[in-house]
Design a protein around this motif. Structure first.
Motif, PDB file in Angstrom:
ATOM      1  N   LEU A 283      10.458  35.751   1.863  1.00 15.98           N
ATOM      2  CA  LEU A 283       9.754  35.592   3.134  1.00 15.98           C
ATOM      3  C   LEU A 283      10.327  34.384   3.875  1.00 15.98           C
ATOM      4  N   PRO A 284      10.182  34.346   5.197  1.00 15.89           N
ATOM      5  CA  PRO A 284      10.690  33.179   5.936  1.00 15.89           C
ATOM      6  C   PRO A 284      10.125  31.854   5.423  1.00 15.89           C
ATOM      7  N   SER A 285       8.901  31.860   4.910  1.00 12.66           N
ATOM      8  CA  SER A 285       8.326  30.613   4.397  1.00 12.66           C
ATOM      9  C   SER A 285       9.098  30.088   3.188  1.00 12.66           C
ATOM     10  N   ASP A 286       9.796  30.980   2.468  1.00 12.94           N
ATOM     11  CA  ASP A 286      10.584  30.534   1.320  1.00 12.94           C
ATOM     12  C   ASP A 286      11.726  29.624   1.743  1.00 12.94           C
ATOM     13  N   LEU A 287      12.229  29.817   2.962  1.00 10.12           N
ATOM     14  CA  LEU A 287      13.360  29.019   3.424  1.00 10.12           C
ATOM     15  C   LEU A 287      13.017  27.537   3.502  1.00 10.12           C
ATOM     16  N   LEU A 288      11.718  27.226   3.699  1.00  4.95           N
ATOM     17  CA  LEU A 288      11.322  25.822   3.840  1.00  4.95           C
ATOM     18  C   LEU A 288      11.623  25.038   2.571  1.00  4.95           C
ATOM     19  N   ASN A 289      11.589  25.720   1.427  1.00  6.16           N
ATOM     20  CA  ASN A 289      11.842  25.048   0.160  1.00  6.16           C
ATOM     21  C   ASN A 289      13.202  25.394  -0.426  1.00  6.16           C
ATOM     22  N   ARG A 290      13.843  26.441   0.089  1.00  7.18           N
ATOM     23  CA  ARG A 290      15.096  26.903  -0.497  1.00  7.18           C
ATOM     24  C   ARG A 290      16.324  26.363   0.222  1.00  7.18           C
ATOM     25  N   ARG A 291      16.217  26.113   1.508  1.00 11.43           N
ATOM     26  CA  ARG A 291      17.398  25.715   2.290  1.00 11.43           C
ATOM     27  C   ARG A 291      17.504  24.191   2.351  1.00 11.43           C
ATOM     28  N   VAL A 374      10.409  16.423  14.892  1.00 10.56           N
ATOM     29  CA  VAL A 374       9.633  17.655  14.762  1.00 10.56           C
ATOM     30  C   VAL A 374      10.389  18.813  15.398  1.00 10.56           C
ATOM     31  N   ALA A 375      10.900  18.588  16.620  1.00 11.23           N
ATOM     32  CA  ALA A 375      11.644  19.645  17.306  1.00 11.23           C
ATOM     33  C   ALA A 375      12.907  20.022  16.531  1.00 11.23           C
ATOM     34  N   GLN A 376      13.578  19.036  15.955  1.00  9.56           N
ATOM     35  CA  GLN A 376      14.788  19.320  15.183  1.00  9.56           C
ATOM     36  C   GLN A 376      14.449  20.090  13.908  1.00  9.56           C
ATOM     37  N   TYR A 377      13.327  19.761  13.297  1.00 11.18           N
ATOM     38  CA  TYR A 377      12.891  20.500  12.112  1.00 11.18           C
ATOM     39  C   TYR A 377      12.585  21.950  12.472  1.00 11.18           C
ATOM     40  N   GLU A 378      11.869  22.134  13.561  1.00  8.12           N
ATOM     41  CA  GLU A 378      11.541  23.504  13.986  1.00  8.12           C
ATOM     42  C   GLU A 378      12.809  24.287  14.323  1.00  8.12           C
ATOM     43  N   LYS A 379      13.785  23.626  14.945  1.00  8.24           N
ATOM     44  CA  LYS A 379      15.041  24.292  15.262  1.00  8.24           C
ATOM     45  C   LYS A 379      15.781  24.674  13.977  1.00  8.24           C
ATOM     46  N   ALA A 380      15.736  23.803  12.971  1.00  9.32           N
ATOM     47  CA  ALA A 380      16.382  24.121  11.697  1.00  9.32           C
ATOM     48  C   ALA A 380      15.747  25.350  11.056  1.00  9.32           C
ATOM     49  N   VAL A 381      14.411  25.458  11.137  1.00  6.18           N
ATOM     50  CA  VAL A 381      13.715  26.627  10.590  1.00  6.18           C
ATOM     51  C   VAL A 381      14.112  27.885  11.364  1.00  6.18           C
ATOM     52  N   GLN A 382      14.141  27.794  12.682  1.00  2.00           N
ATOM     53  CA  GLN A 382      14.510  28.952  13.504  1.00  2.00           C
ATOM     54  C   GLN A 382      15.948  29.390  13.234  1.00  2.00           C
ATOM     55  N   THR A 383      16.845  28.417  13.096  1.00  2.00           N
ATOM     56  CA  THR A 383      18.242  28.745  12.806  1.00  2.00           C
ATOM     57  C   THR A 383      18.370  29.434  11.455  1.00  2.00           C
ATOM     58  N   ALA A 384      17.640  28.919  10.460  1.00  2.00           N
ATOM     59  CA  ALA A 384      17.676  29.538   9.134  1.00  2.00           C
ATOM     60  C   ALA A 384      17.157  30.968   9.186  1.00  2.00           C
ATOM     61  N   PHE A 385      16.052  31.184   9.925  1.00  6.56           N
ATOM     62  CA  PHE A 385      15.479  32.523  10.058  1.00  6.56           C
ATOM     63  C   PHE A 385      16.495  33.461  10.713  1.00  6.56           C
ATOM     64  N   ARG A 386      17.133  33.002  11.767  1.00  3.83           N
ATOM     65  CA  ARG A 386      18.098  33.843  12.481  1.00  3.83           C
ATOM     66  C   ARG A 386      19.281  34.186  11.581  1.00  3.83           C
ATOM     67  N   GLU A 387      19.799  33.214  10.810  1.00  2.00           N
ATOM     68  CA  GLU A 387      20.947  33.474   9.944  1.00  2.00           C
ATOM     69  C   GLU A 387      20.608  34.508   8.872  1.00  2.00           C
ATOM     70  N   VAL A 388      19.413  34.397   8.283  1.00  2.00           N
ATOM     71  CA  VAL A 388      19.015  35.378   7.273  1.00  2.00           C
ATOM     72  C   VAL A 388      18.839  36.749   7.912  1.00  2.00           C
ATOM     73  N   ALA A 389      18.164  36.790   9.074  1.00  2.00           N
ATOM     74  CA  ALA A 389      17.943  38.070   9.749  1.00  2.00           C
ATOM     75  C   ALA A 389      19.265  38.729  10.135  1.00  2.00           C
ATOM     76  N   ASP A 390      20.235  37.946  10.607  1.00  3.18           N
ATOM     77  CA  ASP A 390      21.545  38.498  10.962  1.00  3.18           C
ATOM     78  C   ASP A 390      22.235  39.086   9.733  1.00  3.18           C
ATOM     79  N   ALA A 391      22.179  38.340   8.626  1.00  2.00           N
ATOM     80  CA  ALA A 391      22.836  38.826   7.412  1.00  2.00           C
ATOM     81  C   ALA A 391      22.140  40.070   6.872  1.00  2.00           C
ATOM     82  N   LEU A 392      20.815  40.130   6.979  1.00  2.40           N
ATOM     83  CA  LEU A 392      20.087  41.323   6.541  1.00  2.40           C
ATOM     84  C   LEU A 392      20.441  42.523   7.423  1.00  2.40           C
ATOM     85  N   ALA A 393      20.596  42.294   8.715  1.00  2.16           N
ATOM     86  CA  ALA A 393      21.003  43.379   9.612  1.00  2.16           C
ATOM     87  C   ALA A 393      22.377  43.909   9.217  1.00  2.16           C
TER      88      ALA A 393
END
Length: 482
Positions: A283-291, A374-393
């Motif tokens: 799940l995307p929440s896993d990235l918070l502890n995995r990346r 805070v904004a940089q952290y949120e951007k890091a989460v969004q970037t991680a989500f996008r990279e995983v979603a792209d690879a899954l696609a």
């Protein structure tokens, strides 16, 4: 000058004072805001159409890169890169530097004790010189951290150190993925070169046949010129691929950090390259502890949060202690005689009254820095989500694309054989044969490129899910780094 006599048990009060000081330190609390992890600004799950396997299996972050990659050549290249890559070396050195800076900042939480020896000469009322010899231990300007200023600065330094440690892990993950993708690119270059050389040989044979048919008046000059055009096109493609092969190898050399050894295992065809498939996306929440890059951004946020505590504490009184204990005498020979003990104790308190808004501006600056983090952290989460979603696609579609292109290649190969047979028997025109040759070569190239994209996408998914780094990045319970 009269030297104050010291109680023979002067170390006992010092012990009591140290105990009281320790109690004060234990009781001080930080004025930093309570930390709460920002809500992840991404969807709770990946798109259902591409998510596939989300839970079953070992997470990518727990799979060592030695297990993920089966190709001996790729493994060797990654090992060399981990030893020699300069970006990774800089990341390790940054981690060592910030660890040392944290230890410097952490030392401010405890008093510094120095051994001192001094000689003071000054005139007395009779016009003579009076000497004073002193030897002992001293504590200079030690701050009683009643409002947590020093502690907050120490916490900020620790978070900065942990951020660089996570940065080192993120650099290694990126390096492992980059080396693997570069090695695959070289493999694809080799296949394309072989394919182009085979195509060129086939076209040169066709040119010889066309020349022979033209010389015997069977074929027209148009057929001959078309055959020559195809040969020239294949030679141009070959030159282009040779250049691309050199460029890709240069990129690989840069990543590895040294010239490629001559004893590397041979380059395998892409079809024989196998990687661990069906990585669970989670799940995307896993990235918070995995990346590590997300954890790095969070540690940077924690550091900014702690700096707010130090800025707030600057509005309150600051208490510093200076003292010494030892022996003093008017004569050097009397320094260690009975009754020569001496001590000083100088507490000082300073309270901000007027600073032209300096403390307020500093607090505002640290607060804005926290908001930026805070904004940089949120951007890091969004970037991680996008990279995983792209690879899954890519995982959801590239495999099917490769299969269909392989089927098309087989069909075009059969078409070329039939066209060649029909042309040789005078049933079909040379234009049909040329079209079949061009189509077959184009489809063969596309198949290699898509197979490369599929394998590189597997590497990207492994990297995006936090794979490639399994080292611990934790701290001891006392707060000091391991």
């Amino acid at each position: 000058m009269k030297v104050p006599a010291m109680n023979p048990d002067f170390f006992r009060p010092a012990t009591l004072a140290a105990a009281a000081l320790a109690a004060l330190l234990a009781g001080c609390s930080s004025m930093a805001p309570s930390y709460e992890r920002p809500a992840a600004p991404v969807a709770a799950t990946y798109p259902a159409s591409i998510a596939g396997n989300t839970q079953a299996g070992t997470p990518a972050a727990d799979i060592e890169w030695q297990r993920f990659f089966s190709d001996a050549r790729t493994k060797r290249l990654i090992e060399l890169a981990l030893q020699n890559n300069r970006d990774l070396r800089v990341a390790v050195l940054n981690m060592d530097r910030t660890r040392a800076l944290y230890q410097v900042q952490r030392a401010d939480r405890l008093p510094s004790v120095n051994g001192v020896a001094s000689l003071t000469r000054q005139p007395n009322t009779q016009g003579d010189q009076t000497s004073l010899y002193q030897v002992g231990l001293s504590v200079t300007s030690y701050e009683l951290d009643l409002f947590g200023r020093v502690r907050s600065l120490s916490d900020a330094a620790l978070a900065t150190y942990l951020a660089t440690e996570e940065g080192r892990a993120a650099t290694q993950i990126t390096l492992v993925g980059s080396v693997a993708r570069a090695a695959l690119a070289v493999q694809a270059d080799e296949e394309l070169l072989k394919l182009t050389q085979q195509t060129l040989a086939t076209r040169e044979e066709s040119l010889k046949l066309s020349q022979l048919r033209f010389d015997n008046g069977v074929a027209s000059e148009l057929d001959l010129q078309q055959a020559r055009s195809l040969v020239a096109s294949a030679r141009a493609t070959l030159a282009q691929l040779q250049r691309q092969r050199e460029l890709d190898e240069n990129a690989l050399v840069l990543l590895v950090g040294q010239p490629l050894p001559a004893d590397l295992p041979p380059v395998l065809p892409l079809a024989e390259t196998v990687m661990m498939a069906d990585l669970p996306a989670g799940l995307p929440s896993d990235l918070l502890n995995r990346r590590p890059d997300v954890r790095q951004a969070e540690q940077t946020l924690l550091s900014a949060n702690a700096n707010i505590g130090a800025a707030r504490a600057a509005f309150y009184p600051r208490i510093t202690l200076t003292g010494s204990a030892g022996t003093a005498s008017n004569e050097l020979s009397g320094l260690f005689k009975s009754g020569s003990g001496a001590w000083t104790f100088i507490p000082q308190i300073s309270l901000p009254i007027f600073d032209a808004g300096r403390n307020r501006a500093n607090l505002d600056a640290t607060t804005v820095s926290r908001d930026i983090a805070v904004a940089q952290y949120e951007k890091a989460v969004q970037t991680a989500f996008r990279e995983v979603a792209d690879a899954l696609a890519g995982r959801a579609t590239l495999g099917e694309q490769v299969r269909q292109q392989q089927a098309q290649t087989e069909a075009e190969s059969a078409r070329f054989r039939l066209s060649d047979l029909r042309y040789r028997n005078g049933v079909a025109s040379y234009l049909d044969l040329l079209d079949a040759q061009r189509s077959l070569f184009t489809v063969q190239q596309a198949t290699v490129q898509t197979r490369l994209a599929e394998l590189q996408n597997q590497v990207s998914l492994y990297q995006a899910l936090g794979g490639g780094w399994t080292g611990p990045t934790v701290a001891r319970q006392d707060g000091a780094p391991r």
